[in-house]
Design a protein around this motif. Structure first.
Motif, mmCIF file in Angstrom:
data_model
loop_
_atom_site.group_PDB
_atom_site.id
_atom_site.type_symbol
_atom_site.label_atom_id
_atom_site.label_comp_id
_atom_site.label_asym_id
_atom_site.label_seq_id
_atom_site.Cartn_x
_atom_site.Cartn_y
_atom_site.Cartn_z
ATOM 1 N N TRP A 224 13.573 -10.123 1.627
ATOM 2 C CA TRP A 224 14.473 -9.789 0.527
ATOM 3 C C TRP A 224 15.712 -9.053 1.023
ATOM 4 O O TRP A 224 16.757 -9.112 0.387
ATOM 5 N N GLY A 225 15.590 -8.319 2.128
ATOM 6 C CA GLY A 225 16.672 -7.460 2.593
ATOM 7 C C GLY A 225 16.459 -6.015 2.202
ATOM 8 O O GLY A 225 17.368 -5.188 2.349
ATOM 9 N N SER B 246 16.481 2.514 -0.178
ATOM 10 C CA SER B 246 16.847 3.844 -0.678
ATOM 11 C C SER B 246 16.833 3.884 -2.199
ATOM 12 O O SER B 246 16.316 4.826 -2.808
ATOM 13 N N LEU B 247 17.383 2.853 -2.829
ATOM 14 C CA LEU B 247 17.478 2.827 -4.284
ATOM 15 C C LEU B 247 16.114 2.644 -4.939
ATOM 16 O O LEU B 247 15.846 3.198 -6.003
ATOM 17 N N LEU B 248 15.249 1.886 -4.304
ATOM 18 C CA LEU B 248 13.921 1.628 -4.873
ATOM 19 C C LEU B 248 12.949 2.776 -4.641
ATOM 20 O O LEU B 248 11.880 2.819 -5.261
ATOM 21 N N ASP C 269 16.068 -9.599 -6.109
ATOM 22 C CA ASP C 269 14.780 -10.188 -5.730
ATOM 23 C C ASP C 269 13.626 -9.245 -6.048
ATOM 24 O O ASP C 269 12.565 -9.674 -6.532
ATOM 25 N N ALA C 270 13.818 -7.954 -5.798
ATOM 26 C CA ALA C 270 12.767 -6.973 -6.090
ATOM 27 C C ALA C 270 12.503 -6.889 -7.586
ATOM 28 O O ALA C 270 11.343 -6.805 -8.020
ATOM 29 N N PHE C 271 13.543 -6.929 -8.397
ATOM 30 C CA PHE C 271 13.366 -6.822 -9.847
ATOM 31 C C PHE C 271 12.777 -8.101 -10.434
ATOM 32 O O PHE C 271 12.055 -8.047 -11.433
ATOM 33 N N ASN D 250 8.951 -8.382 -12.485
ATOM 34 C CA ASN D 250 8.995 -8.921 -13.845
ATOM 35 C C ASN D 250 9.969 -8.169 -14.743
ATOM 36 O O ASN D 250 9.769 -8.071 -15.954
ATOM 37 N N LEU D 251 11.018 -7.638 -14.134
ATOM 38 C CA LEU D 251 12.082 -6.989 -14.897
ATOM 39 C C LEU D 251 13.287 -7.904 -15.056
ATOM 40 O O LEU D 251 14.156 -7.664 -15.895
#
Length: 341
Positions: free
Chosen positions: A68-69, A85-87, A216-218, A222-223
């Motif tokens: 995902w990066g 960092s953001l997650l 990709d993470a969201f 399922n957001l």
């Protein structure tokens, strides 16, 4: 926004990385990676349950984050990226949501304020829940079941907050803002529309990703359902409920979504057919617990109902021993004595 265009124009074709995929300047451990994987999995399962989805949520690992990066590889070693960092709430980037509640239709009178920090996926949930507590709620009893109806479609509200957090520019040193006025809700995210993106094309489902790793993470959590689906889904949900279409505003340096507030309670003094007595009483208790100096007029404004309806509700609550007034009508305070709801 120029740097966004550079990073997602030339850099996206040269080294295939977006700003959120660039390495961050600190070290992490295998335990840090495992903790993030577990956290994202837990959120994905919770949101699948919320949507009653039958999708089988797969476990993820360091290789998933790398693809995902969210992680990058440097000299054979896994390192965090800005997305990591953001997650995780690591504060090397602007990463806050500012919420405000204003009386009237301008920012002249601020009556409530809250700031949310931490992992951005948690910010989304916290802001969503905060806004719902500030909105009017109608409760209907149909047979044996209770149905709650908010001013805005709940999934559209969540979607708008997700969009603001995920698709904002993290190169801009300003915060996402969520401001609730008497007549509208404004959700503003730093960073205007990218090149080739227009309001008209957004409504048709066109998208251009600003933060690829976060997106990709969201999607995994399922957001987000799929690229470009958010705004069309919001517009469709508002249409289905017969509500005024949300306004999308390209402000150059920012992007704003505006939801027009609706009256969910009758404003007629003698007709409260749109709200049960219990639903009004419950909401008044909630507001009094949050603000024990709230006035009758302000309660009527918050609930979008008449002053006489509020007075009748307060009388019921007092008679049932649920609320009492400490002090006089001018300088006193409310006390919720026995929480029934």
């Amino acid at each position: 926004m120029l740097m966004d265009e550079i990073l997602q124009g030339e850099s996206a074709t040269v080294d295939h990385r977006y700003y959120d995929q660039l390495p961050a300047d600190y070290e992490i451990t295998a335990s840090d990676i495992e903790n993030l994987c577990n956290s994202l999995y837990k959120t994905a399962v919770e949101n699948a349950d919320r949507k009653s989805s039958s999708v089988d949520i797969r476990r993820i690992n360091a290789n998933t984050l790398l693809s995902w990066g969210v992680l990058a590889e440097r000299s054979g070693k896994l390192v965090p990226t800005n997305a990591f960092s953001l997650l995780t709430g690591h504060y090397n980037l602007p990463c806050k949501v500012q919420c405000g509640v204003f009386r009237g239709s301008s920012r002249a009178l601020l009556v409530g304020r809250q700031e949310f920090q931490g992992p951005i996926q948690k910010q989304v949930q916290d802001v969503y829940e905060y806004v719902l507590t500030k909105c009017g709620l109608r409760t209907e009893i149909r047979g044996l079941y209770r149905y709650d109806s908010y001013e805005f479609p709940k999934e559209s509200l969540r979607e708008a907050i997700v969009n603001a957090v995920v698709h904002r520019s993290y190169l801009e040193h300003s915060d996402v803002t969520v401001f609730l006025y008497d007549d509208r809700l404004e959700i503003t995210s730093p960073g205007g529309l990218l090149q080739t993106v227009t309001i008209e094309r957004i409504k048709e489902g066109y998208s251009k990703v600003r933060n690829r790793a976060l997106t990709d993470a969201f999607i995994y959590m399922n957001l987000i359902d799929q690229y470009g689906s958010g705004i069309p889904r919001i517009l469709e949900e508002f249409r289905q409920e017969g509500l005024v279409e949300p306004k999308l505003v390209d402000m150059g340096a920012d992007f704003r979504v505006i939801f027009k507030r609706r009256n969910i309670f009758d404003t007629d003094d003698t007709d409260d057919t749109n709200a049960t007595e219990d639903s009004i009483d419950e909401k008044i208790c909630e507001i009094m617990q949050q603000d024990n100096e709230v006035t009758v007029n302000r309660l009527a404004e918050r609930l979008h109902t008449s002053r006489s309806t509020v007075l009748r509700s307060i009388k019921r609550l007092k008679n049932n021993g649920l609320v009492q007034r400490i002090g006089d009508n001018r300088n006193g305070k409310w006390q919720v004595v026995n929480v029934k709801y």
